[in-house]
Structure formats: structure tokens, C-alpha cells
Design a protein around this motif. Structure first.
Motif, PDB file in Angstrom:
ATOM      1  N   SER A 241       1.848 -29.045  11.156  1.00  0.00           N
ATOM      2  CA  SER A 241       1.167 -28.891   9.868  1.00  0.00           C
ATOM      3  C   SER A 241      -0.334 -29.012  10.116  1.00  0.00           C
ATOM      4  CB  SER A 241       1.658 -29.951   8.876  1.00  0.00           C
ATOM      5  OG  SER A 241       3.014 -29.745   8.570  1.00  0.00           O
ATOM      6  N   GLN A 242      -0.904 -27.917  10.633  1.00  0.00           N
ATOM      7  CA  GLN A 242      -2.303 -27.936  11.070  1.00  0.00           C
ATOM      8  C   GLN A 242      -3.275 -27.721   9.934  1.00  0.00           C
ATOM      9  OE1 GLN A 242      -2.633 -25.431  14.850  1.00  0.00           O
ATOM     10  NE2 GLN A 242      -0.874 -24.521  13.831  1.00  0.00           N
ATOM     11  N   GLY A 243      -2.777 -27.201   8.822  1.00  0.00           N
ATOM     12  CA  GLY A 243      -3.645 -26.783   7.738  1.00  0.00           C
ATOM     13  C   GLY A 243      -3.824 -25.278   7.756  1.00  0.00           C
ATOM     14  N   ALA A 244      -4.406 -24.753   6.684  1.00  0.00           N
ATOM     15  CA  ALA A 244      -4.616 -23.309   6.569  1.00  0.00           C
ATOM     16  C   ALA A 244      -5.455 -22.800   7.726  1.00  0.00           C
ATOM     17  CB  ALA A 244      -5.307 -23.004   5.242  1.00  0.00           C
ATOM     18  N   ASN A 245      -5.086 -21.651   8.250  1.00  0.00           N
ATOM     19  CA  ASN A 245      -5.789 -21.067   9.387  1.00  0.00           C
ATOM     20  C   ASN A 245      -5.671 -19.548   9.304  1.00  0.00           C
ATOM     21  OD1 ASN A 245      -3.357 -20.192  11.175  1.00  0.00           O
ATOM     22  ND2 ASN A 245      -2.903 -22.335  10.697  1.00  0.00           N
TER      23      ASN A 245
END
Length: 436
Positions: A241-245
């Protein structure tokens, strides 16, 4: 609309890179028949075939079983998967796997089947106390120590995206809420996605699973950007769950466009093959997106909604026990959440609304939350979703219980673009009680 301007500045102490990872994907009508050859190519000789009792009576199960046997593989079926799995049902599946000793797994079903198969593979391959691998702070959050046996996932619903993610979700009965395990090692080796499998889905199941797809894409698109996530101590510790990319954005945009165009058609007309195929493709795209970006508050809140259910029994689903289907548990929270999160990234929320088919002409940044929530509510009403939490049996008196069930879902809540403290969650649950 949409660009990478959100990612140009790395906050101090935050990550400057993102990782792209997914299963090998085969998509197309009739591809279930390839499973035997693909299993043999992965080195499988003894296959644990996971499904549920209803699916085991349908032609798709025989297609998979015959394909595996035609490839010369020994097949050991397991069809006792629990709809909305629990820690106990996963442990029962793991005991079966430990006794059967397969060298590979095939799962045929919706998210419940695929997630149960992931869990069985994990605990049979690397035995441990159940809470060892469960996400912190609910469990220890221990890293999976090594590879699992190969797993080919064959989804039969256009919803969870579990066939391309390293996440397994279940009810932790002692907590009274859902939680999960997240590890790249859980991600299926391959996914065979055959749209023909959705032809027999009841409209209610298509609606609920479609809402899960919708929120996967919306949450991933509006998640905290990866350049705002603290840098890991080591690259190997970078979370899924890296964040929006930029990569996840690609899948989110197309999934949202497809949902806006085809969701209502797929629900209202089971004979609309084009619409159901496009929903299946949207599910795959959104699954790959959130498998690399992560979802946030609507899903974190949903785990409490599903876990604390009392007597709600939706049509189209088994009636033996109370159940709030996962996609339904998610979407009843979503409008309240997006009204709240829009303040941080109004341009993202407006872009998402436009991809879903909303008319954003003349909309200002201050309108973003209401425009996106309004479009989600239009779609909810069009496909027969409940009127918020009250529609699945909750009242104002349940807000504290729901908040306590949601707050431990920190893996998800920390991926939200705004603070998700207990007071904020309580306020969002209150706003989600009724929408119209």
C-alpha cells in the motif's frame, strides 16, 4: 484529465520511488480451459483445487477439474470455503492443505475462495500461530519467511481483484471485525480471468462486487501519494500500500471509465455479455492498481460494518447467516469519506468523478467532494445498494462499536489523504447512516 503533477515533490523523509508488481494475467473468454497446461508448466503434480459448494455444481468447476486431469495432474478438491471467510475457516482450510500436501494450488471462485486459498497456502507452507502474519496492530505483522507454493487464481466474480493482489481478508471472530494479511508472497502466481464465469451471477452479486471495483479505483486514485509516505528503512520494507502513483493511476482511470459506462448495464441485464466482460476487465485493472497503491478509509470502515452485522441477509446471497457483502459494506461508507477527503486533493476527486461520467463543467475545487459523492450515490441507487448504514441494519447507537472495529485497520487508514482519528471515523460513520 490527470497527470503526474501530484508526484513531482518528495516530502522530507518520504519515499522517492514506487514498485510495480502483479500476477501474470491471462484474460479472455474460455481461458479457464488453459489451467491444466499452466499448472503443469509451473511444476505442479498434486493440485489442491479450492472452490465452494455452489460453484462445485456448475460447469466451470468441471472445466477446471477436467483440464487439470487432462494435464496428468493429481487433483485434491476442497469445496468447503466459507462465504466471507473467518480465521477459523481459513485454519480449517490450512489443516486440509497440510494433510493433502499439494505442490500447487488452483482457486476457482470469488474473493472468499481466492483469499481462503492464499491463507491455506501460507499456513500450510509456513506454519505459525494465526496472528503471527496478521496485519499489526491486530496481529504481529510478521513477514512471510519464504516463497509459497504456486497458485493459479480463477475469479468467477467481477469484484475483489484478489487474483492479482497479495492480500487476504477475513473476519477475526474475536475482534468482531475484518482484518487481513498483506505480503507480496501471497499474490497468486498467475490469474486466469474468464468473463464467461460471470454469466450466471445474480444481479445483486454483480452490483455488490461491482461497487467493490468502483471503490478500489476511487480509493487508490485518491490515496495519499507515494511521495508523502515515509521512506522505508530498507527497500525490501516498502509496503504494497504505497499510495497513489503513476502506475496505479493508469488502471484507476480506465477502471472508473468502464464502471461509469457499464456497471448499471451489467446489473440490470444479465444477458449483456459486453457489459459483464467490461466489468471483469475493470475489476482486473482496479485490482492491479490497488495492489500497488492500496485502498483507504471506505475499506477500513467496511471491515467493521461486515464484522458487526446482526441480522441483514441480502438477496442473491446464501441466507444461512447474516451477511453484509464486502462491496456493499465498502460503498455505504464511500460518499461520506470522499466528501471529507476532497479538501486535500480536489482536482483528483473531480477527475475521478469525470471518469465515472459526472458532468464537472463549472465545478470549483470546493465542489469536488459533493460532485464525486453525488455520482457515487447515483450509481448506488441505480443498482439497488442500501441507503447507507441504516440500510444494512445499523443505527446511531452502533457508531461507537463501528469506530472501535475500524480504528485498528491502520494499514488502510494511514493510506488515506486526511487524518482518520477515532473522532473523524465516528463522524464519518454518522454521516454514512443515511444519504437519501
Amino acid at each position: 484529465m490527470g497527470c503526474c503533477h501530484h508526484y513531482q515533490t518528495v516530502a522530507e523523509g518520504c519515499d522517492s520511488a514506487f514498485t510495480v508488481d502483479t500476477s501474470r494475467v491471462t484474460f479472455g473468454r474460455g481461458c479457464l480451459a488453459e489451467v491444466g497446461e499452466r499448472a503443469r508448466a509451473l511444476g505442479m503434480t498434486r493440485v489442491a483445487l479450492f472452490s465452494d459448494e455452489r460453484l462445485a455444481r456448475l460447469p466451470f468447476f468441471q472445466t477446471v477439474l477436467q483440464s487439470l486431469k487432462a494435464a496428468g495432474l493429481d487433483v485434491v478438491p476442497y469445496t468447503h470455503v466459507h462465504v466471507e471467510p473467518t480465521d477459523q475457516s481459513i485454519l480449517e482450510a490450512a489443516r486440509f492443505a497440510a494433510e493433502a500436501r499439494p505442490d500447487g494450488y488452483v482457486s476457482l471462485g470469488g474473493g472468499s475462495v481466492i483469499d481462503t486459498c492464499k491463507g491455506a497456502n501460507l499456513y500450510a507452507t509456513h506454519p505459525a500461530d494465526f496472528l503471527a502474519y496478521v496485519n499489526a496492530p491486530v496481529g504481529e505483522g510478521r513477514a512471510v519467511p519464504g516463497p509459497l507454493e504456486p497458485h493459479i487464481a480463477c475469479p468467477t466474480t467481477s469484484g475483489t481483484g484478489s487474483e492479482v493482489t497479495g492480500i487476504t481478508i477475513f473476519d477475526l471472530l474475536s475482534l468482531g471485525a475484518k482484518t487481513g494479511i498483506a505480503s507480496p508472497r501471497l499474490r497468486p502466481t498467475e490469474a486466469l480471468i474468464d468473463p464467461d464465469c460471470t454469466a450466471t451471477l445474480p444481479s445483486e452479486v454483480t452490483a455488490a462486487s461491482g461497487m467493490d471495483v468502483l471503490s478500489h479505483a476511487l480509493e487508490s486514485y485518491t490515496a495519499r501519494p507515494y511521495v508523502r509516505r515515509p521512506a522505508p528503512a530498507r527497500p525490501s520494507l516498502r509496503p504494497m500500500s504505497q499510495g497513489a502513483n503513476p502506475w496505479s493511476d493508469l488502471g484507476c482511470r480506465e477502471a472508473l471509465r468502464l464502471m461509469g459506462q457499464y456497471l448499471e448495464r451489467a446489473v440490470t441485464d444479465a444477458e449483456d455479455r459486453e457489459a459483464r466482460e467490461q466489468l471483469m476487465w475493470a475489476s482486473t485493472l482496479a485490482g492491479i492498481a490497488f495492489g500497488n497503491a492500496g485502498v483507504h478509509a471506505p475499506h477500513g470502515m467496511a471491515y467493521a460494518v461486515a464484522g458487526a452485522v446482526r441480522d441483514f441477509r441480502p438477496s442473491g446471497y446464501p441466507q444461512e447467516e447474516p451477511l453484509v457483502p464486502h462491496g456493499m459494506a465498502v460503498i455505504v461508507n464511500a460518499p461520506a469519506v470522499f466528501r471529507y477527503t476532497a479538501e486535500v486533493s480536489p482536482e483528483r476527486h473531480l477527475e475521478a468523478a469525470q471518469w465515472l461520467g459526472a458532468d464537472v463543467r463549472g465545478a470549483t475545487p470546493g465542489d469536488a467532494g459533493e460532485v464525486l459523492a453525488g455520482r457515487v450515490l447515483q450509481l448506488m441507487r441505480a443498482v439497488g445498494m442500501p441507503n447507507g448504514l441504516s440500510g444494512v441494519g445499523y443505527t446511531e447507537a452502533d457508531v461507537d462499536t463501528l469506530t472501535e472495529g475500524a480504528f485498528p485497520q491502520q494499514r488502510l487508514l494511514q493510506n488515506a489523504p486526511r487524518d482518520m482519528s477515532k473522532p473523524v471515523l465516528s463522524g464519518l460513520f454518522r454521516q454514512a447512516l443515511r444519504y437519501w
